[in-house]
Design a protein around this motif. Structure first.
Motif, short mmCIF file in Angstrom:
data_model
loop_
_atom_site.label_atom_id
_atom_site.label_comp_id
_atom_site.label_asym_id
_atom_site.label_seq_id
_atom_site.Cartn_x
_atom_site.Cartn_y
_atom_site.Cartn_z
N ASN A 110 3.24 -7.81 -2.40
CA ASN A 110 4.35 -8.42 -1.68
C ASN A 110 4.18 -9.92 -1.48
OD1 ASN A 110 5.70 -5.91 -1.34
ND2 ASN A 110 4.32 -5.42 0.37
N ASN A 111 2.96 -10.35 -1.13
CA ASN A 111 2.78 -11.77 -0.81
C ASN A 111 1.70 -12.47 -1.63
OD1 ASN A 111 0.38 -10.81 0.33
ND2 ASN A 111 1.25 -10.73 2.39
N GLY A 112 1.01 -11.72 -2.51
CA GLY A 112 0.00 -12.34 -3.38
C GLY A 112 -1.32 -12.65 -2.71
N GLU A 113 -1.48 -12.26 -1.42
CA GLU A 113 -2.74 -12.53 -0.72
C GLU A 113 -3.86 -11.64 -1.25
OE1 GLU A 113 -3.06 -14.94 1.30
OE2 GLU A 113 -1.06 -15.39 2.09
N ILE A 114 -5.10 -12.17 -1.20
CA ILE A 114 -6.27 -11.39 -1.63
C ILE A 114 -6.53 -10.25 -0.64
CG2 ILE A 114 -8.75 -11.47 -2.06
CD1 ILE A 114 -8.42 -14.43 -2.77
N ILE A 115 -6.74 -9.05 -1.17
CA ILE A 115 -7.08 -7.89 -0.35
C ILE A 115 -8.60 -7.69 -0.42
CG2 ILE A 115 -6.76 -5.41 -0.02
CD1 ILE A 115 -4.06 -5.70 -1.46
N TRP A 116 -9.29 -7.82 0.70
CA TRP A 116 -10.76 -7.74 0.63
C TRP A 116 -11.42 -7.20 1.90
CZ3 TRP A 116 -13.76 -10.46 4.12
CH2 TRP A 116 -13.08 -11.42 4.88
N ARG A 117 -10.76 -7.26 3.04
CA ARG A 117 -11.43 -6.94 4.30
C ARG A 117 -11.94 -5.51 4.36
NH1 ARG A 117 -8.79 -10.20 9.35
NH2 ARG A 117 -10.37 -8.96 10.43
N ASN A 118 -11.25 -4.60 3.68
CA ASN A 118 -11.69 -3.20 3.69
C ASN A 118 -12.91 -2.97 2.81
OD1 ASN A 118 -10.13 -3.74 1.41
ND2 ASN A 118 -9.63 -1.59 1.09
N GLU A 119 -13.35 -3.97 2.10
CA GLU A 119 -14.50 -3.83 1.19
C GLU A 119 -15.73 -4.55 1.69
OE1 GLU A 119 -13.67 -4.12 -3.03
OE2 GLU A 119 -11.57 -4.48 -2.58
N ALA A 120 -15.69 -5.04 2.93
CA ALA A 120 -16.82 -5.81 3.44
C ALA A 120 -17.16 -5.41 4.87
CB ALA A 120 -16.49 -7.30 3.39
N ASN A 121 -18.44 -5.49 5.18
CA ASN A 121 -18.91 -5.27 6.54
C ASN A 121 -18.93 -6.63 7.23
OD1 ASN A 121 -20.09 -4.31 8.87
ND2 ASN A 121 -22.15 -4.21 8.01
N VAL A 122 -17.87 -6.94 7.96
CA VAL A 122 -17.69 -8.30 8.48
C VAL A 122 -17.02 -8.26 9.84
CG1 VAL A 122 -15.47 -8.49 7.26
CG2 VAL A 122 -16.71 -10.57 7.92
N SER A 123 -17.39 -9.22 10.69
CA SER A 123 -16.77 -9.33 12.00
C SER A 123 -15.35 -9.86 11.86
CB SER A 123 -17.59 -10.26 12.90
OG SER A 123 -17.51 -11.59 12.41
N ASN A 124 -14.52 -9.60 12.85
CA ASN A 124 -13.15 -10.10 12.83
C ASN A 124 -13.11 -11.63 12.84
OD1 ASN A 124 -11.87 -7.61 12.69
ND2 ASN A 124 -11.86 -7.36 14.91
N LYS A 125 -14.07 -12.25 13.56
CA LYS A 125 -14.08 -13.72 13.65
C LYS A 125 -14.26 -14.35 12.26
CE LYS A 125 -15.63 -14.64 18.38
NZ LYS A 125 -16.69 -15.30 19.18
N LEU A 126 -15.27 -13.90 11.52
CA LEU A 126 -15.51 -14.48 10.19
C LEU A 126 -14.40 -14.09 9.23
CD1 LEU A 126 -17.18 -16.07 8.18
CD2 LEU A 126 -18.57 -14.02 7.78
N ALA A 127 -13.93 -12.85 9.33
CA ALA A 127 -12.86 -12.40 8.44
C ALA A 127 -11.60 -13.25 8.63
CB ALA A 127 -12.55 -10.93 8.70
N ASN A 128 -11.29 -13.59 9.87
CA ASN A 128 -10.09 -14.39 10.13
C ASN A 128 -10.23 -15.80 9.55
OD1 ASN A 128 -8.88 -12.27 11.50
ND2 ASN A 128 -9.59 -12.95 13.52
N VAL A 129 -11.44 -16.36 9.64
CA VAL A 129 -11.66 -17.70 9.08
C VAL A 129 -11.52 -17.67 7.55
CG1 VAL A 129 -13.37 -19.52 8.71
CG2 VAL A 129 -13.11 -18.49 10.97
N LEU A 130 -12.14 -16.69 6.92
CA LEU A 130 -12.07 -16.59 5.46
C LEU A 130 -10.64 -16.33 5.00
CD1 LEU A 130 -15.31 -14.54 4.70
CD2 LEU A 130 -14.88 -16.92 4.11
N THR A 131 -9.94 -15.49 5.72
CA THR A 131 -8.54 -15.19 5.37
C THR A 131 -7.69 -16.44 5.39
OG1 THR A 131 -8.70 -12.91 6.17
CG2 THR A 131 -6.50 -13.86 6.02
N LYS A 132 -7.89 -17.29 6.40
CA LYS A 132 -7.11 -18.52 6.47
C LYS A 132 -7.52 -19.49 5.36
CE LYS A 132 -5.41 -22.06 9.61
NZ LYS A 132 -5.25 -22.51 11.01
N MET A 133 -8.77 -19.48 4.97
CA MET A 133 -9.23 -20.38 3.91
C MET A 133 -8.57 -20.05 2.57
SD MET A 133 -13.32 -20.64 4.79
CE MET A 133 -13.71 -21.96 3.65
N VAL A 134 -8.24 -18.78 2.33
CA VAL A 134 -7.73 -18.39 1.02
C VAL A 134 -6.25 -17.98 1.06
CG1 VAL A 134 -10.00 -17.68 0.20
CG2 VAL A 134 -8.52 -15.99 1.30
N ARG A 135 -5.52 -18.50 2.03
CA ARG A 135 -4.10 -18.20 2.09
C ARG A 135 -3.41 -18.64 0.80
NH1 ARG A 135 -2.56 -14.28 5.43
NH2 ARG A 135 -3.04 -14.69 7.61
#
Length: 471
Positions: A227-252
């Motif tokens: 739908n939006n072309g964003e990378i799907i990755w959070r379900n494949e990593a053991n990561v805190s919400n804080k770091l995940a949110n930073v990485l998600t914003k970096m690769v918008r």
């Protein structure tokens, strides 16, 4: 080889050749110690006067930027010289003694969150300097990030602008434009692929590197939201919400929704784990604290130092051994070596025998077996009379190692592989010129393990040393 440029820079060998030019290792003959340096040679495809004029302007602009940046940060190689000869352009830069991050970020071997935060902080700190000068790197990827051997710091290399020189072309109306897009697939966002890079394009690339290390997957294997072309990755990593949110914003997908500069991204990352805002890793090993045990010497093998198993009794790790590229090809060799043919295809005076095919120049080529005087043998790929590809070296004549199985380049263990000692210890990971070098896991026979980044058998940031020198 041995060409001397400007009566000063003597070429020692090639470091690589690509679509944008050639890179050489050289030495500076003008200085007493003849220090090593890197020479980059760029040749425009088109030699029309108007093309050369623009190429010259680009070259001067890039050299000025590199000179300015290298004086602002020790994490950017210094520019020693730039010159033009016969319509071809040369940059002479500081030689970085180390390895690139492709040797550490290995598919199938995800990193811990703390380790990723440290890495991204180091990358962003040097990128802050670049962005403050309003310069876009345009080709940030693991291969362009060097880990300095001496202090473990990240050095940013291979800025993209000079690459435009190679792709300059003139149309029928005499207008000169660049015919190439600077960047690497997987690390390059859409606006950069459309020749409109932003400072936030570099942030995208850094974020991709973080997700790559966190998931253990290559960018080409990332899934995208339809739908939006964003990378799907959070379900494949053991990561805190804080770091995940930073990485998600970096690769918008949209550059306007990312952090706009490295300073913004670094500030957000530091808030994830304040205790890691300064590196907690000691990359220089205090020699007196290393605990080593001397073992025997095999025929034709240098003296070996092997880690005492008791050192690792209390170590803990959650990292698993990775699947190596050569495992599938060589799995049968790990258990049983094939029986040698009755007669070798080649026999040499030093009692070395070769069983296998040769090319038109009578050089070893393809699959083959090389058997040495003391009984050691190599089973695997050959190219141009050298071991090159996947192979297994069996230390039959020695009493320290059992075998090395993995990648060979230019007759040496280079790349991913596994070294097994005869006492049951194993190292699995990266090798460079016979040594454990880069990301890897050491697993003693007692069942414990220790993972991290290794340099010549030393585990960086820890007082552990193993000997994996197979010479």
């Amino acid at each position: 080889m041995n060409t001397v440029l400007r009566k000063r820079y003597k070429i020692l060998g090639s470091l690589g050749s690509g679509a944008f030019g050639d890179t050489y290792l050289a030495e500076d003959l003008d200085l007493p110690s003849k220090p090593k340096c890197v020479v980059k040679h760029l040749r425009p495809k088109n030699v029309k006067p108007e093309v050369l004029m623009l190429a010259r302007r680009l070259f001067e602009s890039e050299a000025e930027a590199l000179y300015r940046l290298s004086n602002l940060s020790k994490q950017i190689p210094k520019l020693f010289a730039h010159f033009e000869e016969n319509g071809e352009f040369y940059l002479v830069q500081e030689f970085v003694d180390g390895h690139d991050l492709a040797a550490e970020i290995i598919p199938g071997n995800p990193w811990s969150e703390d380790k990723i935060v440290q890495l991204l902080q180091q990358i962003l700190k040097v990128l802050v300097v670049v962005h403050q000068q309003n310069i876009i790197h345009r080709d940030i990827k693991p291969q362009n990030l060097m880990r300095c051997r001496e202090d473990g710091k990240i050095v940013l290399i291979d800025f993209g602008a000079v690459k435009e020189i190679k792709g300059l072309a003139a149309n029928s109306e005499g207008q000169v434009t660049s015919t190439i897009i600077i960047g690497s697939s997987g690390y390059m966002p859409d606006e950069q692929a459309n020749s409109k890079p932003k400072l936030s394009s570099d942030i995208y690339a850094v974020g991709v590197i973080g997700i790559q290390a966190l998931t253990g997957k290559l960018p080409k294997d990332f899934q995208e939201d339809r739908n939006n072309g964003e990378i799907i990755w959070r379900n494949e990593a053991n990561v805190s919400n804080k770091l995940a949110n930073v990485l998600t914003k970096m690769v918008r997908k949209r550059f306007s929704e990312r952090y706009q500069t490295a300073s913004e991204a670094l500030q957000a990352l530091n808030s994830v784990s304040p205790r890691l805002s300064k590196s907690t890793t000691s990359w220089k090993l205090p020699f007196r604290q290393k605990v080593l045990v001397t073992t025997g010497v095999g025929a034709g093998i240098l003296a070996i130092l092997v880690l005492a198993p008791l050192i690792l009794l209390s170590t803990k790790t959650t990292e698993n051994f990775t699947q190596l590229p050569c495992d599938a090809k060589l799995s049968s060799l790990e258990l049983n070596l094939p029986k040698l043919p009755d007669k070798p295809d080649r026999k040499f005076k030093n009692n070395i025998s070769y069983y296998g095919s040769s090319d038109e120049n009578n050089n070893f080529s393809g699959k083959g077996i090389l058997v040495f005087k003391n009984g050691d043998r190599y089973d695997g790929d050959f190219k141009n009379h050298k071991r090159d590809g996947c192979g297994r070296f069996s230390f039959i004549g020695g009493n320290v190692y059992e075998y090395y199985i993995g990648q060979y380049v230019d007759d040496r263990p280079n790349g991913l592989g596994k070294l097994r000692w005869k006492n049951g210890d194993e190292y699995r990971g990266n090798f460079k010129d016979y040594e454990c070098e880069g990301e890897g896991v050491f697993k003693p026979a007692n069942g414990s393990s220790k993972s991290g980044i290794w340099h010549k058998g030393n585990l960086l940031g820890d007082n552990i040393s193993i000997s994996c020198n197979q010479k």
